[in-house]
Scaffold this motif. Sequence first.
Motif, mmCIF file in Angstrom:
data_model
loop_
_atom_site.group_PDB
_atom_site.id
_atom_site.type_symbol
_atom_site.label_atom_id
_atom_site.label_comp_id
_atom_site.label_asym_id
_atom_site.label_seq_id
_atom_site.Cartn_x
_atom_site.Cartn_y
_atom_site.Cartn_z
ATOM 1 N N GLU A 103 0.760 -0.985 0.197
ATOM 2 C CA GLU A 103 0.034 -0.062 -0.248
ATOM 3 C C GLU A 103 0.596 1.023 0.481
ATOM 4 O OE1 GLU A 103 -3.073 0.365 -0.671
ATOM 5 O OE2 GLU A 103 -3.942 -1.401 -0.290
ATOM 6 N N GLU A 104 2.170 1.501 0.365
ATOM 7 C CA GLU A 104 3.170 2.500 0.170
ATOM 8 C C GLU A 104 3.778 2.121 -0.355
ATOM 9 O OE1 GLU A 104 5.856 1.754 3.415
ATOM 10 O OE2 GLU A 104 6.044 3.730 3.781
ATOM 11 N N PHE A 105 3.643 1.488 -1.353
ATOM 12 C CA PHE A 105 4.241 1.628 -2.944
ATOM 13 C C PHE A 105 3.131 2.443 -3.556
ATOM 14 C CE2 PHE A 105 3.287 -0.357 -7.189
ATOM 15 C CZ PHE A 105 4.548 0.719 -7.855
ATOM 16 N N ASN A 106 1.669 1.704 -3.570
ATOM 17 C CA ASN A 106 0.760 2.002 -4.406
ATOM 18 C C ASN A 106 -0.040 3.729 -4.302
ATOM 19 O OD1 ASN A 106 -0.113 -0.177 -5.195
ATOM 20 N ND2 ASN A 106 -1.548 -0.738 -3.382
ATOM 21 N N GLN A 107 0.207 4.379 -2.395
ATOM 22 C CA GLN A 107 0.683 5.668 -1.890
ATOM 23 C C GLN A 107 0.985 6.210 -2.980
ATOM 24 O OE1 GLN A 107 -2.199 6.576 -1.146
ATOM 25 N NE2 GLN A 107 -1.627 8.145 -1.630
ATOM 26 N N CYS A 108 2.776 5.907 -3.293
ATOM 27 C CA CYS A 108 3.768 6.840 -3.860
ATOM 28 C C CYS A 108 3.696 6.719 -4.964
ATOM 29 C CB CYS A 108 5.072 6.114 -3.516
ATOM 30 S SG CYS A 108 5.987 5.821 -2.485
ATOM 31 N N MET A 109 3.194 5.744 -5.552
ATOM 32 C CA MET A 109 2.416 5.781 -7.082
ATOM 33 C C MET A 109 1.180 7.079 -7.377
ATOM 34 S SD MET A 109 4.680 4.384 -8.641
ATOM 35 C CE MET A 109 4.018 4.330 -10.908
ATOM 36 N N VAL A 110 0.409 6.825 -6.637
ATOM 37 C CA VAL A 110 -0.379 8.164 -7.079
ATOM 38 C C VAL A 110 0.046 9.419 -6.665
ATOM 39 C CG1 VAL A 110 -2.638 8.982 -5.736
ATOM 40 C CG2 VAL A 110 -2.242 6.220 -5.807
ATOM 41 N N ASP A 111 0.809 9.541 -5.683
ATOM 42 C CA ASP A 111 1.476 10.519 -5.577
ATOM 43 C C ASP A 111 2.389 11.152 -6.922
ATOM 44 O OD1 ASP A 111 0.651 11.005 -3.534
ATOM 45 O OD2 ASP A 111 1.934 10.245 -2.330
ATOM 46 N N LEU A 112 3.445 10.476 -7.228
ATOM 47 C CA LEU A 112 3.938 10.336 -8.444
ATOM 48 C C LEU A 112 3.037 10.531 -9.739
ATOM 49 C CD1 LEU A 112 6.931 10.500 -9.263
ATOM 50 C CD2 LEU A 112 6.740 7.765 -9.812
ATOM 51 N N VAL A 113 1.818 10.215 -10.153
ATOM 52 C CA VAL A 113 1.629 10.492 -11.027
ATOM 53 C C VAL A 113 0.572 12.274 -10.433
ATOM 54 C CG1 VAL A 113 -0.216 9.746 -13.261
ATOM 55 C CG2 VAL A 113 1.381 8.296 -12.039
ATOM 56 N N LEU A 114 -0.344 12.083 -9.525
ATOM 57 C CA LEU A 114 -1.439 12.991 -9.726
ATOM 58 C C LEU A 114 -0.661 14.212 -8.543
ATOM 59 C CD1 LEU A 114 -4.618 11.001 -9.544
ATOM 60 C CD2 LEU A 114 -3.638 12.243 -11.259
ATOM 61 N N GLY A 115 0.163 13.923 -8.368
ATOM 62 C CA GLY A 115 1.161 15.090 -7.285
ATOM 63 C C GLY A 115 0.055 15.472 -5.967
ATOM 64 N N GLU A 116 0.409 16.643 -5.490
ATOM 65 C CA GLU A 116 -0.754 17.237 -4.135
ATOM 66 C C GLU A 116 -2.105 17.824 -5.175
ATOM 67 O OE1 GLU A 116 1.040 20.222 -2.648
ATOM 68 O OE2 GLU A 116 3.071 17.953 -1.891
ATOM 69 N N SER A 117 -3.298 16.404 -5.410
ATOM 70 C CA SER A 117 -4.285 16.641 -6.182
ATOM 71 C C SER A 117 -5.553 16.819 -5.371
ATOM 72 C CB SER A 117 -4.673 15.724 -7.723
ATOM 73 O OG SER A 117 -5.669 16.080 -8.230
#
Length: 394
Positions: free
Chosen positions: A72-86
């Motif tokens: 889940e930590e990886f999943n969150q990192c990937m969401v942040d990488l793609v979507l930034g602080e959206s």
Amino acid sequence: MFSQLPTPQTDSILSLSTLYRADNRQDKVDLGIGVYRNNQGQTPIMQAVKTAQMQLAEEQQTKVYVGLAGCEEFNQCMVDLVLGESPVLDRVSAIQTPGGSGALRMLGDLMNVAQPGTTIWLSNPSYVNHKPVMEAAGLNVKYYSYFSPTTKQVDVDKMLRDLATAGSKDVVLVHGCCHNPTGADIDFNAWQAITALAQKNGFTPFVDIAYQGFGDGLIEDALGVRYMAENVEEMLISASCSKNFGLYRERTGAAMVMAKNNTEANNAKGKLLQLARSTYTMPPDHGAAIVRTILTNDQLTKIWKQELIEMQQRMQRIRTSLCTELRTTLKSNHFDFIQAHKGMFTLIGFSAEQMIRLREEYAIYGVEDGRINIAGLAEQQIPYVANAIANITE
Ligand SMILES: Cc1ncc(COP(=O)(O)O)c(C=O)c1O
């Protein structure tokens, strides 16, 4: 059981690699398969990846299953990488997948379950595996106009005219950046225009981002997908770590769903997990553990970003040199589009016959649709390749 099976057709890109390996000519050049290469023709393991790997080898205490959603930590990192602080993050859910391909297939399956009979629109042309994956998931595939053979850029008007006919039950797949195979990306205005059409006609955008950082930079390459996410209700995203982390064989990627609200995002995730369970059950861990280690450590993130910038700059340098060389050799700006293209690929506008001539007469291996992998070029090979392209153009 197997007697009715036809003789398999060979994959055009993979069989090109076989031909390349069997070629004994000294000056052969591999511009076929889509992997990044340095000037020595190698695809080295990134330093940040090596360090993370060593850290993991020291720290990891078990190889027990990771769980259906992966880390889940990886999943969150990937969401942040793609979507930034959206601001949309609370209605996004994600699962770890075996590569970007695994994400494409899981999201394809999800669409088919959530809305049987979905039609997905792909750019013409698109990544060679988009159609087979979406059809295997049970979706109908349609194409929208994309690449202009004349300008070698995106024909935005034609694209928007086609997309204006996509209906509320349709899905439109857009490449996040560094379009494969053309190298021609849509600009921010076109992202806005597609978003406006999605709002007006109700189709769902699907962004496949497999080269974030290879075009104009990590943030710049995500501006389109971020804008879209902030302006539509629902969206699907597949992301790959194969290229920008160089983790090809580790099969590392993520599937993301942005839903109308948090509950629907969780329901979509639940369905994705069920689909994963009946497909591969759990994703491989190693690549995702490396990405998570890098992205949760400031020092490693800094090293990785610097390495990524160097890769991106090398590709841009090659584009510039190849253009300059072609301009001098041909005394024309016919190939200037190579410099405007982004990422690893460029569709040079050659026919299959011309690509075969490149291979047979010059030992230069590109895909028969005219795609060349810019990253496959060593700087010292540029004059030779430019000369060959010029000879075949004339
Ligand atoms: C546009 C696009 N999407 C997805 C993928 C699949 O990537 P992966 O190797 O992570 O499965 C690729 C790989 O070439 C690609 O070009």
